[in-house]
Scaffold this motif. Structure first.
Motif: not given
Length: 635
Positions: A264-281
């Motif tokens: 239960g400690t690894n939750e992230l906001s949807e915004e952050t999830k999308n940001n890192v996915k875009n970062l990795v490309g």
């Protein structure tokens, strides 16, 4: 009649009390225990009672005679506490050399302060301690304390010998426990040298030892806990900050930790999830994606310490780290893992001892043994380890704070002990290419080009962020064999891709060569000297250890002043031993040009004490030849 009886009883009690205090006189200490000793533990009595899964009391009575000012460090007159560890009793009494009471200290006389450093922003850890300044030596301190704890996962190890230069007259440890809690015991370094008595029942264990004579520390000796007796303890059924646990194996411990602490400690906001996915490309290679995320974490966050309650073990929520931009080793590791989960890279939370002396987790006893957290990324049949607290370490690089030791890697299906990266002597490479010119007056001017890799990189790369003044200071220390050294120019390159640190230095020094009647005398190896020679012992008591190996290579070109000829030149030498390899040679290239070539390889190893003198001579020969000198004179 009753009055007389009471009076006689009080007089007898007073006499017995006075007689007991006479035991604190230094005159009652055997002479053998005073030899090599700065302090003598007259009595150390520890009683641990584990009454339930969530309740443990720890009572201490210690009587320590401090013989001189160096023995002060043997006094431990304090206790840590927090909301799950309560101090029920703490007091002390000081006596003079002959057992006369000097002063009694009650709880109100102990200072109460935070038990953390300035880097900790959240903590409920505090310490109650006696700040005692002696008025004379020797003196004796009697100290008593009682701690009540709800954290039964931590049972302190027992060391009958507390440190070097401290004798032990009598020490006793008693543990009582409920059989259903399953007390685990690991005894280390027991031998006939240490006559330890053990008594064991289904609900208790007791250790007693007397008259342990103080030992002197020896250079290069293994860690103290590798030489002297130690007993480790753990429970199969335990509690940590109110969370119950049950584990007989590392796999079970890891499963409990994953489910109860990390869950239960690894939750992230949807915004952050999308940001890192875009970062990795479109990157598909797992390690390349991990490197992108690691850099992102380094740029976004900073390290702080958090030691409040379960926060000492449970990481901050990943979404809070993402929002606040800071965290401790637990939080930053967990945050990095959460980000990697979003881009499809598997990684594992890993606990170990962070310590440059390579403190180890003992795999034979399943218990909490760690003080630091890093991240493990599986890579084929190996692992890449990430130090998530550092904003400057290259991706995948481990320094001497976490290298070559056991890590408790926590996976969803259980825990596993895995060794972190071990550097070979060839990995830890420093290469020096240099040239310098000697003038007729004996002055030196030259250039040095150095490349450091492996743990030698770890030793060097921090220069990049140092001030110019501190950089100059570092080079003057590194080239301390050169008097009157002046640094003219510094060029540093930190290649985080290849993990190499390059240094280009321009320097000069007046009077490097000694000038006598037109002759110049100087050491040809100006930039790669190693002057270390281990201490000589008439009788060596302990084995010795070389924790890490390394390789140094150098090629130094020396330009002699015009009109001078060589009168005497060192021949060089080659050594090939079990401790390592050394070769230095001095090659005359032209009438006024000499090439000094040097290679030194030191091997990691654990060696019997009988080999110490051979090793010492190996290092002595290196130091001598590194400083071998040439004599030149005018033609």
């Amino acid at each position: 009649m009753k009055t007389k009886i009471v009076t006689c009883f009080l007089l007898l009690s007073s006499f017995l009390t006075s007689a007991q205090k006479l035991d604190y006189s230094i005159l009652t200490i055997p002479d053998s225990l005073k030899q090599n000793a700065n302090a003598v533990v007259r009595l150390k009595q520890i009683e641990i009672n584990i009454s339930s899964q969530k309740s443990m009391t720890y009572k201490t009575l210690s009587v320590i005679t401090v013989l001189n000012e160096y023995g002060l460090r043997s006094l431990d007159l304090g206790e840590n506490y927090d909301r799950n560890n309560r101090i029920n009793k703490i007091e002390a009494v000081a006596y003079d050399a002959f057992g006369k009471e000097l002063k009694t200290y009650k709880r109100k006389d102990f200072k109460d302060q935070s038990a953390t450093d300035d880097g900790t922003i959240f903590s409920d850890n505090r310490v109650l301690y006696l700040d005692y300044t002696p008025i004379t030596y020797p003196f004796t301190m009697v100290y008593e304390s009682e701690i009540e704890s709800a954290n039964t996962v931590f049972i302190p190890s027992w060391f009958p010998m507390e440190s070097y230069l401290v004798s032990t007259q009598n020490t006793v440890l008693t543990i009582t426990f409920k059989p259903e809690l399953k007390l685990k015991i690991k005894e280390l370094n027991f031998s006939d040298t240490f006559p330890i008595e053990k008594m064991e029942t289904p609900t208790s264990v007791k250790y007693t030892v007397k008259n342990l004579i103080a030992k002197r520390p020896e250079e290069l000796a293994p860690k103290f806990e590798q030489l002297f007796p130690k007993v480790m303890f753990g429970l199969s059924v335990f509690s940590l900050e109110g969370i119950n646990g049950n584990a007989d194996s590392w796999s079970e411990m890891g499963k409990w930790f994953y489910d109860e602490i990390l869950n239960g400690t690894n939750e992230l906001s949807e915004e952050t999830k999308n940001n890192v996915k875009n970062l990795v490309g479109n990157e598909k290679e797992p390690l390349k994606k991990a490197a992108i995320i690691y850099k992102y974490v380094q740029e976004k966050t900073r390290y702080v310490s958090i030691q409040e309650g379960i926060g000492g073990w449970k990481p901050m929520l990943a979404k809070d780290v993402d929002k606040l931009g800071y965290g401790d080793c637990k939080a930053l590791t967990n945050y990095t893992k959460a980000l990697l989960d979003q881009v499809g890279v598997t990684s594992y939370y890993a606990r170990l001892y962070g310590d440059s002396s390579k403190r180890e987790i003992d795999t034979d006893i399943v218990s909490f043994q760690s003080n630091h957290v890093i991240l493990a990324i599986p890579n084929n049949n190996d692992y890449v380890w990430l130090e998530c607290t550092s904003q400057i370490l290259p991706f995948g690089f481990q320094g001497d704070f976490t290298d070559d030791r056991n890590a408790f890697v926590i996976k969803p299906n259980g825990g596993e002990i895995i060794k972190t990266k071990t550097y070979t002597e060839s990995d830890n490479l420093k290469s020096v290419k240099a040239s310098y010119t000697i003038t007729e007056q004996g002055n030196l001017s030259g250039k040095v080009h150095m490349i450091s890799k492996g743990l030698q990189y770890d030793d060097s790369y921090s220069k990049e962020r140092a001030s110019y003044e501190n950089q100059v200071k570092a080079y003057k220390e590194e080239f301390s064999n050169i008097n009157n050294l002046k640094i003219k120019k510094i060029g540093l390159t930190n290649n985080s891709e290849t993990i190499e640190f390059t240094e280009d230095i321009e320097l000069e020094a007046e009077g490097y060569a000694q000038n006598s009647a037109g002759k110049l005398l100087f050491a040809l190896n100006a930039f790669d000297q190693n002057s270390y020679v281990p201490k000589k012992y008439r009788t060596r008591e302990f084995a010795f250890q070389i924790d890490r190996g390394y390789t140094n290579e150098a090629a130094i070109e020396i330009n002699l002043p015009t009109g001078f000829i060589i009168e005497a030149k060192p021949e060089g030498i080659t050594l090939d031993t079990e401790f390592g390899y050394y070769k230095i040679e001095f090659i005359t290239q032209t009438d006024n040009k000499i090439l000094c070539q040097r290679k030194m390889v030191l091997k990691k190893g654990f060696y019997d004490k009988s080999k110490y003198e051979s090793y010492r001579k190996f290092r002595e020969t290196i130091a001598k030849n590194d400083n071998s000198k040439i004599v030149i004179t005018k033609a």
